[in-house]
Design a protein around this motif. Structure first.
Motif, short mmCIF file in Angstrom:
data_model
loop_
_atom_site.label_atom_id
_atom_site.label_comp_id
_atom_site.label_asym_id
_atom_site.label_seq_id
_atom_site.Cartn_x
_atom_site.Cartn_y
_atom_site.Cartn_z
N ILE A 137 -31.71 0.08 -38.24
CA ILE A 137 -31.81 -0.80 -36.89
C ILE A 137 -30.39 -0.62 -36.15
O ILE A 137 -30.67 -0.70 -34.97
CB ILE A 137 -32.07 -2.07 -37.63
N MET A 138 -29.30 -0.76 -36.87
CA MET A 138 -28.13 -0.49 -36.03
C MET A 138 -27.89 0.49 -35.27
O MET A 138 -27.11 0.60 -34.48
CB MET A 138 -26.93 -0.82 -37.03
N THR A 139 -28.61 1.90 -35.38
CA THR A 139 -28.43 2.89 -34.58
C THR A 139 -29.05 2.46 -33.16
O THR A 139 -28.62 3.09 -32.07
CB THR A 139 -29.26 4.03 -35.17
N LEU A 140 -29.69 1.45 -33.09
CA LEU A 140 -30.31 0.94 -31.77
C LEU A 140 -29.35 0.58 -30.74
O LEU A 140 -29.31 0.32 -29.56
CB LEU A 140 -31.64 -0.13 -31.76
N GLN A 141 -28.02 0.03 -31.42
CA GLN A 141 -27.15 -0.62 -30.84
C GLN A 141 -26.57 0.44 -29.64
O GLN A 141 -26.37 -0.17 -28.68
CB GLN A 141 -25.72 -0.87 -31.50
N ARG A 142 -26.54 1.48 -29.96
CA ARG A 142 -25.76 2.68 -28.90
C ARG A 142 -26.66 2.43 -27.68
O ARG A 142 -26.41 2.91 -26.50
CB ARG A 142 -26.09 4.07 -29.77
N VAL A 143 -28.10 2.30 -27.69
CA VAL A 143 -29.06 2.42 -26.37
C VAL A 143 -29.29 1.03 -25.89
O VAL A 143 -29.94 1.10 -24.67
CB VAL A 143 -30.17 3.02 -26.79
N THR A 144 -28.94 -0.11 -26.38
CA THR A 144 -29.20 -1.44 -25.63
C THR A 144 -28.55 -1.71 -24.43
O THR A 144 -29.09 -2.39 -23.70
CB THR A 144 -28.95 -2.52 -26.95
N VAL A 145 -27.51 -1.10 -24.26
CA VAL A 145 -26.83 -1.14 -22.93
C VAL A 145 -27.52 -0.95 -21.78
O VAL A 145 -27.59 -1.82 -20.65
CB VAL A 145 -25.35 -0.32 -23.13
N ASN A 146 -28.48 -0.08 -21.84
CA ASN A 146 -29.32 0.25 -20.79
C ASN A 146 -30.87 -0.21 -20.69
O ASN A 146 -31.63 0.04 -19.73
CB ASN A 146 -29.62 1.84 -20.64
N CYS A 147 -31.03 -0.96 -21.83
CA CYS A 147 -32.40 -1.65 -21.89
C CYS A 147 -32.59 -2.60 -20.72
O CYS A 147 -31.69 -3.43 -20.18
CB CYS A 147 -32.44 -2.44 -23.23
N ALA A 148 -33.92 -2.99 -20.43
CA ALA A 148 -34.37 -4.06 -19.73
C ALA A 148 -33.87 -5.42 -20.57
O ALA A 148 -33.51 -5.37 -21.87
CB ALA A 148 -35.58 -4.13 -19.23
N GLU A 149 -33.66 -6.71 -19.67
CA GLU A 149 -33.03 -7.72 -20.31
C GLU A 149 -33.92 -8.24 -21.45
O GLU A 149 -33.45 -8.56 -22.35
CB GLU A 149 -32.91 -8.66 -19.34
N ASP A 150 -35.45 -8.02 -21.12
CA ASP A 150 -36.03 -8.85 -22.22
C ASP A 150 -36.32 -7.92 -23.59
O ASP A 150 -36.34 -8.45 -24.59
CB ASP A 150 -37.61 -9.15 -21.68
N VAL A 151 -35.92 -6.75 -23.32
CA VAL A 151 -35.92 -5.75 -24.54
C VAL A 151 -34.50 -5.83 -25.11
O VAL A 151 -34.69 -6.14 -26.27
CB VAL A 151 -36.11 -4.12 -24.03
N LYS A 152 -33.40 -6.27 -24.40
CA LYS A 152 -32.30 -6.46 -24.96
C LYS A 152 -32.34 -7.72 -25.91
O LYS A 152 -31.71 -7.86 -26.94
CB LYS A 152 -30.99 -6.54 -24.13
N ASP A 153 -33.09 -8.94 -25.60
CA ASP A 153 -33.29 -10.00 -26.16
C ASP A 153 -33.91 -9.70 -27.38
O ASP A 153 -33.69 -10.15 -28.63
CB ASP A 153 -34.17 -11.05 -25.41
N LEU A 154 -35.03 -9.01 -27.52
CA LEU A 154 -35.85 -8.63 -28.41
C LEU A 154 -35.19 -8.06 -29.54
O LEU A 154 -35.08 -8.36 -30.88
CB LEU A 154 -37.12 -7.49 -28.22
#
Length: 104
Positions: free
Chosen positions: A62-79
């Motif tokens: 799950i923590m491997t996702l940290q690298r890509v959350t910078v570019n996510c849409a805001e609602d996806v960042k929240d999720l």
């Protein structure tokens, strides 16, 4: 198609200081969805399918996702931030009740 979420494609290289070398970085469809700012509906569908595989429900996966959350849409960042909060015991994280409320 559910097995497709486990596929990986070489997308870039990362420098590993401990090994003093460049190594390929492999993106999953979930990481690519985040990097491409896919809609919440698409990303949550891919995330849900990705989490259906036991090996993806570990803290390290799950923590491997940290690298890509910078570019996510805001609602996806929240999720994804709520998903991170489930993995970490940090006083700054929302309480378990707040996290449950988000997902319900």
């Amino acid at each position: 198609w559910p097995d497709a979420v486990k596929e990986k494609t070489e997308s870039s290289f990362e420098y590993i200081f401990e090994k003093s070398q460049w190594v390929p970085y492999w993106d999953t469809p979930l990481q690519i969805a985040c990097l491409c700012r896919a809609s919440f509906e698409i990303t949550s569908l891919v995330l849900n399918t990705w989490l259906s595989f036991k090996e993806n429900r570990t803290k390290s996966a799950i923590m491997t996702l940290q690298r890509v959350t910078v570019n996510c849409a805001e609602d996806v960042k929240d999720l994804i931030s709520h998903l991170f909060a489930l993995c970490n015991n940090n006083a700054d994280n929302p309480s378990p009740n707040e996290i449950m409320d988000y997902f319900v």
